[in-house]
Structure formats: structure tokens, C-alpha cells
Motif scaffolding. Structure first.
Motif, PDB file in Angstrom:
ATOM      1  N   MET A 217       0.808  -1.224   0.000  1.00  0.00           N
ATOM      2  CA  MET A 217       0.000   0.000   0.000  1.00  0.00           C
ATOM      3  C   MET A 217       0.838   1.268   0.000  1.00  0.00           C
ATOM      4  SD  MET A 217      -3.442  -0.722   2.280  1.00  0.00           S
ATOM      5  CE  MET A 217      -2.644  -0.188   3.766  1.00  0.00           C
ATOM      6  N   ARG A 218       2.089   1.168   0.381  1.00  0.00           N
ATOM      7  CA  ARG A 218       2.926   2.371   0.441  1.00  0.00           C
ATOM      8  C   ARG A 218       3.148   2.982  -0.925  1.00  0.00           C
ATOM      9  NH1 ARG A 218       7.999   0.509   3.947  1.00  0.00           N
ATOM     10  NH2 ARG A 218       8.058  -0.886   2.174  1.00  0.00           N
ATOM     11  N   HIS A 219       2.969   2.201  -1.997  1.00  0.00           N
ATOM     12  CA  HIS A 219       3.315   2.687  -3.341  1.00  0.00           C
ATOM     13  C   HIS A 219       2.155   2.603  -4.323  1.00  0.00           C
ATOM     14  CE1 HIS A 219       7.380   2.850  -1.856  1.00  0.00           C
ATOM     15  NE2 HIS A 219       7.277   1.610  -1.453  1.00  0.00           N
ATOM     16  N   GLY A 220       0.937   2.432  -3.832  1.00  0.00           N
ATOM     17  CA  GLY A 220      -0.225   2.358  -4.720  1.00  0.00           C
ATOM     18  C   GLY A 220      -1.127   1.211  -4.329  1.00  0.00           C
ATOM     19  N   LYS A 221      -1.943   0.777  -5.286  1.00  0.00           N
ATOM     20  CA  LYS A 221      -2.855  -0.332  -5.023  1.00  0.00           C
ATOM     21  C   LYS A 221      -2.032  -1.592  -4.764  1.00  0.00           C
ATOM     22  CE  LYS A 221      -6.584  -3.071  -6.895  1.00  0.00           C
ATOM     23  NZ  LYS A 221      -7.315  -3.473  -8.090  1.00  0.00           N
ATOM     24  N   PRO A 222      -2.236  -2.224  -3.584  1.00  0.00           N
ATOM     25  CA  PRO A 222      -1.375  -3.358  -3.224  1.00  0.00           C
ATOM     26  C   PRO A 222      -1.748  -4.657  -3.948  1.00  0.00           C
ATOM     27  CG  PRO A 222      -2.970  -2.978  -1.496  1.00  0.00           C
ATOM     28  CD  PRO A 222      -3.172  -1.895  -2.507  1.00  0.00           C
ATOM     29  N   ILE A 223      -0.719  -5.371  -4.335  1.00  0.00           N
ATOM     30  CA  ILE A 223      -0.843  -6.717  -4.882  1.00  0.00           C
ATOM     31  C   ILE A 223       0.021  -7.613  -4.002  1.00  0.00           C
ATOM     32  CG2 ILE A 223      -0.417  -8.217  -6.859  1.00  0.00           C
ATOM     33  CD1 ILE A 223      -2.572  -6.141  -7.434  1.00  0.00           C
ATOM     34  N   ILE A 224      -0.529  -8.747  -3.583  1.00  0.00           N
ATOM     35  CA  ILE A 224       0.201  -9.670  -2.714  1.00  0.00           C
ATOM     36  C   ILE A 224       0.573 -10.899  -3.520  1.00  0.00           C
ATOM     37  CG2 ILE A 224       0.162 -10.968  -0.551  1.00  0.00           C
ATOM     38  CD1 ILE A 224      -0.231  -7.774  -0.480  1.00  0.00           C
ATOM     39  N   LEU A 225       1.853 -11.189  -3.562  1.00  0.00           N
ATOM     40  CA  LEU A 225       2.359 -12.360  -4.272  1.00  0.00           C
ATOM     41  C   LEU A 225       2.741 -13.432  -3.261  1.00  0.00           C
ATOM     42  CD1 LEU A 225       4.694 -10.451  -6.745  1.00  0.00           C
ATOM     43  CD2 LEU A 225       2.406 -11.360  -7.212  1.00  0.00           C
ATOM     44  N   THR A 226       2.375 -14.668  -3.562  1.00  0.00           N
ATOM     45  CA  THR A 226       2.766 -15.802  -2.735  1.00  0.00           C
ATOM     46  C   THR A 226       4.049 -16.375  -3.313  1.00  0.00           C
ATOM     47  OG1 THR A 226       0.464 -16.277  -2.186  1.00  0.00           O
ATOM     48  CG2 THR A 226       2.057 -18.059  -1.847  1.00  0.00           C
ATOM     49  N   ILE A 227       5.056 -16.503  -2.475  1.00  0.00           N
ATOM     50  CA  ILE A 227       6.372 -16.962  -2.913  1.00  0.00           C
ATOM     51  C   ILE A 227       6.616 -18.377  -2.395  1.00  0.00           C
ATOM     52  CG2 ILE A 227       8.837 -16.426  -2.964  1.00  0.00           C
ATOM     53  CD1 ILE A 227       6.935 -14.215  -4.163  1.00  0.00           C
ATOM     54  N   LYS A 228       7.017 -19.258  -3.291  1.00  0.00           N
ATOM     55  CA  LYS A 228       7.285 -20.659  -2.930  1.00  0.00           C
ATOM     56  C   LYS A 228       8.695 -20.750  -2.341  1.00  0.00           C
ATOM     57  CE  LYS A 228       5.636 -21.660  -7.202  1.00  0.00           C
ATOM     58  NZ  LYS A 228       5.448 -22.459  -8.412  1.00  0.00           N
TER      59      LYS A 228
ATOM     60  N   LYS B  81       9.851 -18.042 -11.444  1.00  0.00           N
ATOM     61  CA  LYS B  81       9.323 -19.408 -11.350  1.00  0.00           C
ATOM     62  C   LYS B  81       8.882 -19.775  -9.926  1.00  0.00           C
ATOM     63  CE  LYS B  81      13.753 -21.814 -10.734  1.00  0.00           C
ATOM     64  NZ  LYS B  81      14.701 -22.741 -11.340  1.00  0.00           N
ATOM     65  N   TYR B  82       9.306 -18.986  -8.935  1.00  0.00           N
ATOM     66  CA  TYR B  82       8.931 -19.253  -7.551  1.00  0.00           C
ATOM     67  C   TYR B  82       7.722 -18.423  -7.094  1.00  0.00           C
ATOM     68  CZ  TYR B  82      13.487 -21.497  -7.347  1.00  0.00           C
ATOM     69  OH  TYR B  82      14.578 -22.309  -7.564  1.00  0.00           O
ATOM     70  N   ILE B  83       7.155 -17.649  -7.998  1.00  0.00           N
ATOM     71  CA  ILE B  83       5.971 -16.859  -7.676  1.00  0.00           C
ATOM     72  C   ILE B  83       4.753 -17.707  -8.011  1.00  0.00           C
ATOM     73  CG2 ILE B  83       4.673 -14.756  -8.154  1.00  0.00           C
ATOM     74  CD1 ILE B  83       7.391 -13.456  -8.932  1.00  0.00           C
ATOM     75  N   ALA B  84       3.960 -17.994  -6.987  1.00  0.00           N
ATOM     76  CA  ALA B  84       2.782 -18.858  -7.185  1.00  0.00           C
ATOM     77  C   ALA B  84       1.750 -18.142  -8.038  1.00  0.00           C
ATOM     78  CB  ALA B  84       2.189 -19.240  -5.828  1.00  0.00           C
ATOM     79  N   GLU B  85       1.051 -18.904  -8.846  1.00  0.00           N
ATOM     80  CA  GLU B  85       0.003 -18.337  -9.704  1.00  0.00           C
ATOM     81  C   GLU B  85      -1.202 -17.967  -8.877  1.00  0.00           C
ATOM     82  OE1 GLU B  85       0.203 -17.627 -13.011  1.00  0.00           O
ATOM     83  OE2 GLU B  85       2.301 -18.184 -12.824  1.00  0.00           O
TER      84      GLU B  85
END
Length: 181
Positions: free
Chosen positions: A139-150, A177-181
Motif C-alpha cells: 500500500m505504500r506505493h499504490g494499489k497493493p498486490i500480494i504475491l505468494t512466494i514458494k 518461477k517461484y511466484i505462485a500463480e
């Protein structure tokens, strides 16, 4: 010290201890530690910030992100992580949980999905243990996106992780390749 002044002083401390100690001609050792008395004196001398040891102690103790740490006798202080200057935090590699989270702004997603998560001008990529913390970061830099990392898969592939004093997981790079879909 009111909340607004604490926030202002905390931002100043982050700037000096993580990125630009030369602003006040502050000496940091190889592990990022600064002498507390020197920090207070040099901050006042150049009229950047005026705070007492008691106020500094309050900031260290009450900062919800635990951005700063004292040594045992409180004569030295350092930023817990997030440095853009070259220091050795003397962190010990640790096995991460199966998944960690990375909060970013929506406008960074295209680059991350193409190139992975880079540390850029920092010493490490920062990963959170929970989605709430990652959301606050994003949220500090705009609309937040959360990525799940394997992260377990990364660890099994030989990639090192560190756990900072303020509960942030650190690594050098997250391949796409370690970023979950």
C-alpha cells in the motif's frame, strides 16, 4: 514527543542509518552500528533532528515495524534491515516456511512477472510471514498486490534466506518461477 514528531524522527533515523549516514557525518561500523551519543549530537548539530536518548529509546521500543535495534547496553544503534549501503548484518541463513508473501504496487506486477523480484538498491528482497503485513508494504506505493512466494522450493534449490531481528525474511532475488500463480 508526540506521534507526528516520532514519525518524523523515525523517518530521519531510517534515512541516516539505512541509506545516508554521511548526511550528518555519522560513522557506521561494518555491521551498521552507530554510537548513540554521536547520532544524537550530530543530528542536533546540523539542525536535522533534535531528540534525547529517552525519546530515541521510545522510538526504538514502540516502532511497530521494529526498524531499529540497540545493542545490549544501548550505547549503539542500527537499522534492522533495508539498507542501501553496504553493511554486514551478520545474519545466519535459516530455513523459511513453505510460503512467504511479497507486497508490491499494482504498477510493478508486469516487471516482476517478467523478471522476478529484484533487490534493486537494497541489500535484500523483503518477504513477509503474513498477507496483512505484505498488504501494508504494498500500500505504500499504490494499489497493493500480494504475491505468494514458494520459499520452500527456493530453499530446496539452494537459495539462502535470512530472518531479520524485526521479523522480515530476506533473500537476494526471487526468480519468477517461484511466484505462485
Amino acid at each position: 514527543m508526540n506521534e507526528q514528531q516520532k514519525k518524523k524522527t523515525s523517518k530521519f533515523l531510517s534515512y541516516v542509518l539505512r541509506h545516508h549516514p554521511e548526511l550528518i557525518n555519522l560513522n557506521l561500523d561494518e555491521n551498521g552500528w552507530a554510537d548513540v551519543a554521536e547520532l544524537i549530537t550530530k543530528s542536533k548539530r546540523d539542525s536535522y533532528e533534535d531528540f534525547t536518548f529517552e525519546e530515541l529509546d521510545e522510538i526504538v521500543q514502540t516502532n511497530e515495524k521494529k526498524r531499529f535495534a540497540f545493542n545490549e547496553d544501548k550505547t549503539r544503534i542500527r537499522a534492522s534491515q533495508g539498507h542501501s549501503i553496504d553493511i554486514n548484518l551478520a545474519l545466519i541463513p535459516q530455513q523459511p516456511p513453505e510460503f512467504l508473501y511479497h507486497g508490491t504496487a499494482e504498477n510493478n506486477i508486469k516487471s516482476i512477472l517478467e523478471n522476478g523480484i529484484e533487490k534493486r538498491n537494497r541489500q535484500h528482497v523483503h518477504l513477509s510471514q503474513d498477507k496483512e503485513t505484505a498488504t501494508n508494504v504494498g500500500m505504500r506505493h499504490g494499489k497493493p498486490i500480494i504475491l505468494t512466494i514458494k520459499t520452500q522450493a527456493m530453499f530446496e534449490d539452494g537459495i539462502e534466506f535470512y530472518f531479520s531481528d524485526n521479523q522480515v525474511w530476506l533473500t537476494d532475488f526471487v526468480d519468477k518461477k517461484y511466484i505462485a500463480e
